[in-house]
Enzyme design. Structure first.
Site, mmCIF file in Angstrom:
data_model
loop_
_atom_site.group_PDB
_atom_site.id
_atom_site.type_symbol
_atom_site.label_atom_id
_atom_site.label_comp_id
_atom_site.label_asym_id
_atom_site.label_seq_id
_atom_site.Cartn_x
_atom_site.Cartn_y
_atom_site.Cartn_z
ATOM 1 N N TYR A 1 3.999 41.516 5.856
ATOM 2 C CA TYR A 1 3.784 40.112 5.510
ATOM 3 C C TYR A 1 2.843 39.479 6.535
ATOM 4 O O TYR A 1 3.137 39.450 7.730
ATOM 5 C CB TYR A 1 5.115 39.380 5.490
ATOM 6 N N TYR B 1 -1.965 34.773 -1.711
ATOM 7 C CA TYR B 1 -0.684 34.393 -1.131
ATOM 8 C C TYR B 1 0.292 34.112 -2.266
ATOM 9 O O TYR B 1 0.325 33.022 -2.819
ATOM 10 C CB TYR B 1 -0.852 33.159 -0.243
#
Length: 390
Positions: free
Chosen positions: A294, A344
């Protein structure tokens, strides 16, 4: 190994395009992604009997089910903490299937995060309310700590102080992600790699974070379909078996502001997740053929490498310099371009990329990949998964 390891598999992935202005509702984005994932799995909407998403998701399960044509469904669940929920949705789905609560579960996330509610704006522009999280933030905002970049900047500054890391060390993550995105036609930054010099020249957002240390804001949707390992054998795609799935919140956890711990240069909740993943799967960090970490902010990629056991405390910068994260390295990173380069989507697009790596269909396929570790949002209670061939 746990009984959950290998009992379920991801058999379908689907997404909308990734954009800065989708021009349609978040519900429509959700339905498009879910429909695409079901079709990719070789199933019908009526086969689905479970739905899992984020607490932050604006589209309810019943509206998605109604518009997609799912009909009756017997299991539904939501996972909190923003991006920290991504791999948690897989954990919930796998557990439900393993427990017999559902047979076919869809996990999804959709939002207009660029053209609608922009998460990067932080707390200052949000209306006041009385929940406990907002009360906790009230101890930070008077000191200029209002946005995610400002919160992470505090951790990054301390990490640099303790271990001698530099802005260039963070920038190398951005360069790697953008190189992957440059060859991914679905990525927002397709055809647009960057150099370390360009990273360093980008404007400050919250020192020591440059603009190119910070992920995008994206409109779009992503969905994944899970079934039992037995059922997966009869479906058209190579199954990506769920070999480990875990969630974790560490001692004195806060929402990206865990400043009261004895040390703020690590993210122990990710260490907790990693320990569970290795124990559940019976695998080790060196058994991974790639990693999807991430990357909403580059400094947290370094600390994740340390928490997951790829290197010691403060050693991630040297680990990166040694070439481990390159496509021909020991741990190719974010082959889709990550959230810095592709999109995202609160980490859900990263799980989809892990499935492609197992299938052998990534646009940046490094080699035959048997196992991939995926992490969810950092700085918050988080989650992780390992997917693999068996």
């Amino acid at each position: 190994m746990s009984g959950l390891s290998g009992a379920t598999a991801i058999v379908g992935i689907g997404a909308t395009e990734f954009s800065k202005e989708s021009g349609r509702s978040e519900l429509q984005l959700a339905c498009e992604a879910v429909t695409a994932a079901i079709a990719d799995a070789g199933l019908k909407p009526s086969d689905v009997d479970g739905l899992v998403t984020f607490t932050a998701e604006s589209s309810s399960e019943i509206h998605v089910a109604r518009n997609v044509g799912i009909g009756d469904f017997s299991f539904f669940s939501r996972v909190g903490y923003g991006g920290g929920a991504a791999c948690g949705t897989i954990a919930h789905a796998a557990a439900a299937i393993h427990a017999g609560l559902a047979d076919v579960v869809v996990c999804w996330r959709s939002f207009n995060e660029r053209s609608g509610e922009r998460y990067g704006l932080g707390q200052a522009s949000r209306p006041m309310d009385t929940n406990a999280d907002r009360a906790a933030y009230s101890w930070m905002t008077p000191y200029g700590l209002s946005t995610p970049a400002q919160w992470v900047g505090m951790f990054a500054q301390r990490y640099m102080h303790e271990y001698g890391a530099t802005s260039e060390d963070f920038g190398r993550i951005s360069v790697i992600d953008r190189a992957r995105a440059a060859t991914n036609p679905k990525a927002h930054f397709f055809g647009r790699p960057i150099t370390l010099e360009e990273h360093q020249a980008s404007r400050w957002i919250a020192e020591p974070l440059h603009l190119l240390d910070c992920c995008q804001e994206t409109d779009g949707g992503q969905a994944l379909v899970l079934v039992s390992a037995e059922r997966a054998k009869d479906l058209p795609n190579t199954p990506a078996y769920v070999l480990g799935a875990a969630q974790g919140a560490a001692d004195d956890q806060h929402m990206m502001t865990s400043y009261y711990r004895p040390s703020i240069s690590g993210i122990p909740e990710m260490g907790l997740v990693g320990d569970q993943l290795w124990r559940q799967s019976g695998l080790r960090p060196t058994d991974m053929g790639a990693a999807i970490l991430y990357d909403h902010f580059t400094p947290f990629v370094l600390t994740q490498l340390e928490e997951l056991g790829y290197c010691g405390r403060g050693e991630a910068a040297d680990y990166i310099l040694d070439g481990h994260l390159e496509l021909d390295g020991s741990l190719p990173l974010n082959t889709h371009g990550g959230q810095l380069g592709e999109a995202y989507l609160h980490g859900m697009n990263g799980i989809a990329e892990a499935v492609r790596l197992v299938r052998g269909t990534s646009v940046n396929q490094p080699r035959t990949v048997e196992n991939v570790v995926v992490t969810a949002g950092t700085g918050v209670p988080t989650s992780g998964v390992i997917v693999g061939v068996a």
